[in-house]
Write an enzyme that holds these catalytic residues in place. Structure first.
Site, short mmCIF file in Angstrom:
data_model
loop_
_atom_site.label_atom_id
_atom_site.label_comp_id
_atom_site.label_asym_id
_atom_site.label_seq_id
_atom_site.Cartn_x
_atom_site.Cartn_y
_atom_site.Cartn_z
N GLU A 116 45.27 -49.05 -14.49
CA GLU A 116 45.54 -50.40 -15.00
C GLU A 116 46.60 -50.33 -16.10
N HIS A 135 44.89 -48.76 -19.00
CA HIS A 135 43.96 -47.64 -18.77
C HIS A 135 44.45 -46.76 -17.62
N GLY A 136 45.12 -45.66 -17.99
CA GLY A 136 45.64 -44.73 -16.99
C GLY A 136 44.81 -43.47 -16.94
N ALA A 180 43.00 -35.81 -2.66
CA ALA A 180 44.42 -36.09 -2.90
C ALA A 180 45.03 -35.04 -3.83
N GLU A 228 47.66 -38.77 -10.52
CA GLU A 228 46.41 -38.11 -10.11
C GLU A 228 45.90 -37.16 -11.20
P1 TGC Z 1 33.38 -37.94 -16.62
O1 TGC Z 1 32.24 -38.06 -17.55
O2 TGC Z 1 34.13 -36.67 -16.55
O3 TGC Z 1 32.87 -38.29 -15.15
C1 TGC Z 1 32.32 -39.57 -14.86
C2 TGC Z 1 31.58 -39.46 -13.55
O4 TGC Z 1 32.47 -39.07 -12.52
C3 TGC Z 1 32.02 -37.81 -11.95
N1 TGC Z 1 33.20 -37.00 -11.70
C4 TGC Z 1 33.54 -36.55 -10.49
N2 TGC Z 1 32.99 -36.70 -9.29
C5 TGC Z 1 33.60 -36.14 -8.25
N3 TGC Z 1 34.74 -35.45 -8.37
C6 TGC Z 1 35.35 -35.28 -9.57
N4 TGC Z 1 36.50 -34.63 -9.65
C7 TGC Z 1 34.75 -35.84 -10.70
N5 TGC Z 1 35.06 -35.89 -12.01
C8 TGC Z 1 34.10 -36.59 -12.61
C9 TGC Z 1 31.13 -37.21 -12.99
O5 TGC Z 1 30.23 -36.30 -12.42
C10 TGC Z 1 30.45 -38.44 -13.56
O6 TGC Z 1 29.49 -38.84 -12.61
P2 TGC Z 1 28.15 -39.62 -13.09
O7 TGC Z 1 27.43 -39.86 -11.80
O8 TGC Z 1 27.48 -38.69 -14.03
O9 TGC Z 1 28.62 -40.87 -13.76
O10 TGC Z 1 34.35 -39.16 -16.91
P3 TGC Z 1 35.36 -39.40 -18.05
O11 TGC Z 1 35.55 -40.86 -18.20
O12 TGC Z 1 34.97 -38.60 -19.27
O13 TGC Z 1 36.62 -38.76 -17.35
C11 TGC Z 1 37.61 -38.22 -18.05
C12 TGC Z 1 38.72 -37.69 -17.12
C13 TGC Z 1 39.90 -37.39 -17.97
C14 TGC Z 1 38.25 -36.42 -16.47
C15 TGC Z 1 39.09 -38.65 -16.01
O14 TGC Z 1 39.08 -39.92 -16.43
C16 TGC Z 1 40.38 -38.32 -15.30
O15 TGC Z 1 40.41 -37.49 -14.40
N6 TGC Z 1 41.49 -39.03 -15.62
C17 TGC Z 1 42.70 -38.95 -14.86
C18 TGC Z 1 42.92 -40.27 -14.14
C19 TGC Z 1 43.49 -40.09 -12.78
O16 TGC Z 1 43.48 -39.03 -12.19
N7 TGC Z 1 44.00 -41.16 -12.21
C20 TGC Z 1 44.52 -41.13 -10.90
C21 TGC Z 1 44.90 -42.50 -10.42
S1 TGC Z 1 45.23 -42.54 -8.67
C22 TGC Z 1 46.74 -41.88 -8.53
O17 TGC Z 1 47.35 -41.44 -9.44
C23 TGC Z 1 47.28 -41.85 -7.19
S2 TGC Z 1 48.92 -41.33 -7.07
C24 TGC Z 1 48.92 -41.06 -5.44
C25 TGC Z 1 50.22 -40.68 -4.89
O18 TGC Z 1 51.14 -41.51 -4.90
O19 TGC Z 1 50.31 -39.55 -4.35
P1 FAD Z 2 48.51 -42.43 -20.30
O1 FAD Z 2 47.08 -42.34 -19.91
O2 FAD Z 2 48.92 -43.50 -21.24
O3 FAD Z 2 48.95 -41.02 -20.88
C1 FAD Z 2 50.20 -40.83 -21.56
C2 FAD Z 2 50.24 -39.41 -22.10
O4 FAD Z 2 49.16 -39.20 -23.01
C3 FAD Z 2 50.07 -38.36 -20.99
O5 FAD Z 2 50.92 -37.26 -21.25
C4 FAD Z 2 48.61 -37.95 -21.12
O6 FAD Z 2 48.38 -36.62 -20.68
C5 FAD Z 2 48.40 -38.07 -22.61
N1 FAD Z 2 46.98 -38.29 -22.93
C6 FAD Z 2 46.21 -39.37 -22.64
N2 FAD Z 2 44.96 -39.20 -23.08
C7 FAD Z 2 44.93 -37.96 -23.64
C8 FAD Z 2 43.90 -37.18 -24.26
N3 FAD Z 2 42.65 -37.62 -24.38
N4 FAD Z 2 44.24 -35.96 -24.71
C9 FAD Z 2 45.48 -35.48 -24.59
N5 FAD Z 2 46.49 -36.16 -24.01
C10 FAD Z 2 46.21 -37.39 -23.55
N6 FAD Z 2 47.55 -44.87 -9.94
C11 FAD Z 2 46.70 -45.38 -9.01
O7 FAD Z 2 45.60 -45.78 -9.31
N7 FAD Z 2 47.09 -45.45 -7.70
C12 FAD Z 2 48.31 -45.05 -7.26
O8 FAD Z 2 48.61 -45.13 -6.06
C13 FAD Z 2 49.22 -44.53 -8.24
N8 FAD Z 2 50.49 -44.19 -7.86
C14 FAD Z 2 51.41 -43.86 -8.83
C15 FAD Z 2 52.75 -43.70 -8.47
C16 FAD Z 2 53.70 -43.43 -9.44
C17 FAD Z 2 55.15 -43.32 -9.06
C18 FAD Z 2 53.29 -43.23 -10.80
C19 FAD Z 2 54.29 -42.90 -11.86
C20 FAD Z 2 51.97 -43.38 -11.15
C21 FAD Z 2 51.01 -43.73 -10.18
N9 FAD Z 2 49.68 -43.98 -10.53
C22 FAD Z 2 48.80 -44.46 -9.59
C23 FAD Z 2 49.28 -43.97 -11.93
C24 FAD Z 2 49.02 -42.57 -12.48
O9 FAD Z 2 47.82 -42.05 -11.99
C25 FAD Z 2 49.00 -42.68 -14.03
O10 FAD Z 2 50.34 -42.91 -14.43
C26 FAD Z 2 48.44 -41.43 -14.67
O11 FAD Z 2 47.06 -41.30 -14.39
C27 FAD Z 2 48.65 -41.44 -16.21
O12 FAD Z 2 48.24 -42.65 -16.77
P2 FAD Z 2 49.23 -43.46 -17.75
O13 FAD Z 2 50.55 -43.57 -17.07
O14 FAD Z 2 48.56 -44.71 -18.16
O15 FAD Z 2 49.44 -42.51 -19.00
#
Ligand code: TGC
Ligand code: FAD
Length: 426
Positions: A166, A169-170, A283, A405
């Site tokens: 969002e 919230h990333g 992914a 991701e």
């Molecule tokens: P946390 O307390 O760690 O976990 C909350 C709940 O989630 C479960 N869980 C998992 N389950 C399965 N697989 C995993 N890898 C899991 N990681 C966590 C966990 O067990 C817990 O479950 P429950 O049942 O106890 O509630 O949650 P947190 O809020 O402290 O998480 C922190 C953190 C940093 C690990 C997490 O928020 C994170 O990974 N942030 C990164 C966000 C992210 O990856 N966004 C991706 C957006 S999609 C995207 O970017 C698509 S791009 C695609 C493309 O174009 O190729």
């Molecule tokens: P922020 O969360 O604001 O982070 C900014 C910087 O701060 C980063 O360097 C991060 O590592 C650092 N940071 C944040 N928190 C901490 C912490 N606690 N400790 C230390 N460092 C921290 N999302 C989807 O849901 N679906 C999609 O299909 C998708 N496609 C995408 C395609 C593109 C081209 C791009 C650029 C992004 C896409 N995303 C998608 C979003 C992507 O997953 C987010 O951009 C990513 O998760 C980071 O979130 P943010 O951009 O809000 O950065």
């Protein structure tokens, strides 16, 4: 008290068999080094996996590669690509049934590597369709939802997107603001409001997998939103233009304004972040393979260039030690990256993978691909600045792969938590 190692070696073999093995070791012809497969990873793949890889590589080199330069220049994603991949059975390839191929995780990794060898943007479109949307529906959707959506997604006839991030919230999707509540006038429907941003494929998506908090419980739930069923004004997906990376992929927002979604379209049995993160496991695993494909393309391009370009007394720049070191570093990291991804893929299929293993290979392969691609870019001198050499495109793309991701530093914290037992996010 210690057992000499010769007593362990060949323990399962009869004496005769053991002497044959040892004898054979000496009979092997010397193996020549292949810079394209430095550690012989092809030996780890089954015949079926190698055949799938060959099909994917041929398609990507013959059909995708000729389009990428114009697509990147014009920031244009040709959605026919997903249809072509669907015809070859490449979409959602690990899924059993619903028109999907049901191949191994390693085979799907090899497909991803082939796609990203051409461009990370094409891999993005492919990963979102296959791992995030089809994978999510297959793992958490009701049977009715699976039957309704998976076959067309598998053919690439309908396109999916995955809305987690969002504007506010990333890295911390757990704080999302998008909410779902019972629709005030449509019985059996939720009303979803909120905004998602940076969403791959959203402007062209027919099926939108959106994560929102249920207002009554505050828990995150997954909703399959069918664009064709959304009344005008309730769903908008404006594109995000003028990107400086991933330009061959289409990215946009998802804006939901009291969008009615049938209750049957909510994933019935998963709540909390486990839902989206489970989809992300696949992914992120795919990105670990894909980014090495991009790096391998950088290596091949840089090697060709270094062998052809002559400086100082007509020497190819490949003769110079600093250039060779750049190629050696990159080739080593690529080879290690493939071995690690293969190992995690095998464990994944055996049900022995921990999410942190995926964080490890996602972080490592994205970081090493980006660092090495950036260094290899130097080999091209001024020509690196021309888009026709392809290297600058990979470098710009690889920055994005390190960001989405889960940004690399976030994966460091996931690993740090697993290593120390201490949460460092907040
Ligand atoms: P946390 O307390 O760690 O976990 C909350 C709940 O989630 C479960 N869980 C998992 N389950 C399965 N697989 C995993 N890898 C899991 N990681 C966590 C966990 O067990 C817990 O479950 P429950 O049942 O106890 O509630 O949650 P947190 O809020 O402290 O998480 C922190 C953190 C940093 C690990 C997490 O928020 C994170 O990974 N942030 C990164 C966000 C992210 O990856 N966004 C991706 C957006 S999609 C995207 O970017 C698509 S791009 C695609 C493309 O174009 O190729
Ligand atoms: P922020 O969360 O604001 O982070 C900014 C910087 O701060 C980063 O360097 C991060 O590592 C650092 N940071 C944040 N928190 C901490 C912490 N606690 N400790 C230390 N460092 C921290 N999302 C989807 O849901 N679906 C999609 O299909 C998708 N496609 C995408 C395609 C593109 C081209 C791009 C650029 C992004 C896409 N995303 C998608 C979003 C992507 O997953 C987010 O951009 C990513 O998760 C980071 O979130 P943010 O951009 O809000 O950065």
């Amino acid at each position: 008290m210690f057992r000499p190692i010769y007593k362990h070696a060949g323990r399962q073999l009869t004496t005769a068999a053991r002497s044959t093995v040892i004898g054979r070791r000496h009979l092997h012809a010397p193996v020549s080094f292949d810079w394209k497969d430095p550690l012989g990873s092809n030996n780890l793949f089954t015949e079926e996996e190698l055949a799938i890889s060959e099909t994917a590589e041929s398609y990507c080199q013959e059909r995708m590669l000729p389009r990428v330069l114009e697509a990147y220049r014009n920031e244009d994603f040709d959605k026919k690509i997903l249809e072509e991949m669907g015809e070859l059975g490449l979409l959602g390839a690990t899924i059993e049934g619903y028109g999907c191929a049901g191949v191994s995780s390693v085979a799907s990794g090899l497909i991803t590597r082939a796609v990203e060898r051409v461009d990370s943007g094409y891999r993005s479109g492919y990963s979102v369709q296959s791992s995030l949307v089809m994978g999510g529906i297959e793992e958490f959707g009701s049977e009715e939802i699976k039957e309704k959506y998976l076959p067309n997604l598998a053919k690439g006839k309908s396109i999916g997107c995955f809305g987690l991030t969002e504007p506010n919230h990333g890295s911390d999707p757990g704080s999302m603001e998008t909410t779902a509540k019972p629709h005030p006038s449509k019985k059996g429907y939720f009303s979803i409001s909120g905004a998602k941003t940076w969403i791959t494929n959203s402007p062209i998506a027919d099926v939108l997998l959106v994560w929102a908090k249920l207002e009554s419980t505050g828990k995150i739930r997954g909703f399959v939103i069918d664009r064709s069923q959304c009344p005008p004004g309730t769903l908008e997906t404006p594109p995000i233009k003028h990107k400086n990376g991933l330009r061959a992929s289409i990215t946009g927002m998802i804006q939901l304004d009291e969008c009615p979604v049938p209750k049957a379209n909510m994933f019935p049995d998963v709540e909390g972040l486990r839902g989206p993160f489970s989809c992300l496991n696949s992914a992120r695993y795919g990105i670990a393979w894909g980014t090495i494909g991009a790096l391998e393309d950088c290596i091949a391009r840089a090697r060709d260039y270094a062998l052809e370009r002559k400086q100082f007394k007509g020497n190819p720049i490949a003769k110079y030690q600093l250039v060779q070191k750049k190629l050696s570093d990159a080739t080593t990291d690529a080879a290690y990256g493939i071995l690690a991804a293969t190992q995690v893929g095998r464990l994944k299929d055996e049900g022995k993978v921990a999410p942190e293993m995926i964080s490890m290979i996602k972080r490592q392969n994205c970081d090493r691909a980006l660092v090495n691609a950036r260094v290899l870019q130097e080999i091209f001198g001024g020509n690196a600045v021309s888009d026709e050499y392809g290297i600058g495109r990979h470098v710009a793309n690889l920055f994005v792969t390190q960001t989405y991701e889960g940004q690399s530093d976030i994966h460091s914290l996931i690993l740090g938590r697993a290593i120390t037992g201490i949460q460092a996010f907040c």
